[in-house]
Design an enzyme around this catalytic site. Structure first.
Site, short mmCIF file in Angstrom:
data_model
loop_
_atom_site.label_atom_id
_atom_site.label_comp_id
_atom_site.label_asym_id
_atom_site.label_seq_id
_atom_site.Cartn_x
_atom_site.Cartn_y
_atom_site.Cartn_z
N LEU A 183 -48.97 7.56 31.50
CA LEU A 183 -47.82 8.25 30.93
C LEU A 183 -48.06 8.42 29.44
CD1 LEU A 183 -46.85 7.23 33.68
CD2 LEU A 183 -44.65 6.68 32.64
N GLY A 287 -48.01 2.67 27.43
CA GLY A 287 -48.47 2.12 26.15
C GLY A 287 -47.52 1.09 25.58
N GLN A 296 -38.54 -2.63 25.11
CA GLN A 296 -39.76 -3.31 25.52
C GLN A 296 -39.68 -4.83 25.41
OE1 GLN A 296 -43.09 -1.40 23.49
NE2 GLN A 296 -42.32 0.62 24.01
N CYS A 457 -62.68 27.52 14.80
CA CYS A 457 -62.73 26.29 15.62
C CYS A 457 -63.96 26.25 16.52
CB CYS A 457 -61.48 26.17 16.48
SG CYS A 457 -61.35 27.43 17.76
#
Length: 483
Positions: A183, A287, A296, A457
């Site tokens: 994710l 993460g 968390q 680029c």
């Protein structure tokens, strides 16, 4: 041109069948990565090491860079190989490789042998070392901590002069373990956690929840593509976008403010659990790190995880923020994360840090789960190889393309700093500025409006995306430099 690839130590202690499988996967990964530079490259492996052979000596720097980014390698060496004739011949070859380094230095010779010879390794070291000292202008020989080490491998009737040793990523070959779905939001945490699962051999697919920001989605696609191109060993993985705007709307209008963060995470895990089977993933990756934000805490994480029966992996669970940032800098994702467009649709004024399951279930009872089902149905799955093409399609406006500047245009190299430093852009008689693509928008308002800026680029894809984006914002002084 020859490289010798040595395996990550944990591979060498596996059982014979497992070790053989890991080596086979590593050979496959190396072939995929290196054939982009040389379609005729030879990757041959055995029990102790892998040999990489190419007739394109000019590609040494490209091969070195590519090998340093393939998981499963402890270190690799660039070697010059020649037939074993005499020790004097080895001295001459060693001088051609090391003479400049040996002058006014203290050195040592290390000889490793495989096979039968009429001299020992120590005898070869003494003879070669003595000759090199006499012929190179070296100050002397010191066996411990020399200024210069001259490593030589003698294998039966062949000799390798090791000219360079480079440390590898370690870990297991990508694809040697199961697939996972990461994710990813594009920030420091999710990019580093994705890298860590990849470096452990887990084939890592990417899942992005679009909370309502197109610029955010573009940024996440860019950083995901970067991670894959740099560390993904060219294995094909998927990028999944799940439109979560309506889900956010439901949460904002129906869920108690303090429970919003936990409910949003549970909705994300529900959706990810639905789409992971389509890519063959066996676990979800996030993460999250303990107590980094309110959602968390251990109690909240436990409540969040109870929404799914799938395994949730958190590689960063005990890492502090600075450690994560340092790792992001090391792997090259920090510039992306630092400039990632933010869109946070769910912000609790007083978020709970000790969620109670009965309260969460009560709040979720107000939620219309048909909205979540619709989001999963509308999920878009694409190959990571095509993700930048998909971004480009969003910006198909007419962008001026210049092959050879003739006016006062300024060329802007928008490549990632790593690539721009490795292969600097030089245009005769023309100023070139280096502004990475992820820093363009934030500083564009300060650029002189009366000067045309041409983005470069390499392939023109990133240039078109960002030039089109700025044109859509009303800036007219942009174009593409495509020599």
């Amino acid at each position: 041109m020859k490289f010798i690839v040595k395996f990550f130590p944990e591979i060498t202690i596996k059982s014979r069948p497992v070790r053989k499988a890991f080596i086979k996967q590593l050979r496959h990964n190396l072939k995929l990565v290196l054939k982009k530079y040389d379609s005729e490259v030879v990757v041959a492996g055995n029990w102790d090491f892998i040999e990489v052979l190419s007739n394109r000596d000019e590609l040494r720097e490209d091969f070195t860079d590519a090998l340093s980014r393939v998981a499963g390698i402890a270190h690799f060496q660039f070697v010059r190989e020649f037939p074993l004739t005499t020790l004097d011949n080895i001295v001459d070859e060693a001088l051609s490789s090391y003479e400049a380094d040996l002058k006014d230095a203290v050195f040592a010779v290390r000889v490793k042998r495989v096979g039968k010879h009429d001299f020992s390794s120590v005898e070869a070291e003494r003879y070669i070392g003595g000759c090199l000292k006499a012929k190179s202008g070296a100050l002397g020989v010191r066996l411990k901590n020399p200024d210069v080490l001259v490593p030589i491998d003698i294998r039966d009737d062949r000799v390798w002069i090791i000219e360079q040793r480079v440390e590898g990523l370690g870990g297991y070959p990508l694809g040697s373990q199961d697939s996972v779905l990461s994710l990813i939001s594009g920030g420091f945490d999710s990019t580093v956690s994705s890298y860590l699962t990849m470096s452990r051999g887990l084939k890592t697919h990417f899942c992005f929840f679009n909370l309502g920001g197109d610029a955010h989605e573009i940024g996440v696609k860019q950083v995901s593509n970067y991670i894959w191109e740099k560390y993904g060993s060219s294995l094909n993985v998927k990028f999944i976008t799940i439109p979560f705007e309506a889900v956010v709307g439901e949460i904002l209008t129906k869920v108690d403010n303090s429970e919003m963060g936990v409910v949003l995470k549970r909705m994300m895990l529900r959706a990810a659990s639905e789409v992971m089977e389509g890519v063959g993933a066996k676990a979800l990756v996030t993460g999250e790190s303990v107590a980094q934000v309110s959602s968390q805490t251990l109690i909240n994480l436990k409540v969040i995880d109870q929404v799914t029966d799938e395994l949730v992996i958190r590689p960063l669970i005990t890492s502090n923020k600075q450690e994560i940032i340092n790792k992001a800098i090391e792997i090259g994702t920090a510039p992306f994360a630092a400039s990632m467009p933010e869109f946070c649709g769910v912000i609790s004024v007083k978020p709970t840090t000790r969620a109670k399951m009965h309260r969460i279930e009560r709040e979720e009872g107000k939620f219309d789960f048909a909205v979540l089902e619709k989001a999963v149905e509308d999920a878009r799955v694409m190959s990571i190889q095509n993700v930048m093409d998909d971004v480009e399609k969003q910006y198909q406006g007419e962008v001026p393309v210049v092959r050879m500047p003739v006016g006062d245009e300024v060329i802007i190299d928008i490549r990632h700093p790593d690539e721009a430093e490795r292969k600097p852009l030089k245009v005769s008689g023309r100023p070139v500025k280096a502004i990475p693509f992820f820093a363009l928008e934030s500083g564009w308002a300060d650029m002189p409006a009366d000067t045309t800026h041409l983005f470069y680029c390499g392939k023109g894809v990133m240039s078109r995306i960002h030039a089109s984006y700025l044109l859509g914002k009303g800036y007219t002084n942009v174009g593409i430099y495509l020599p």
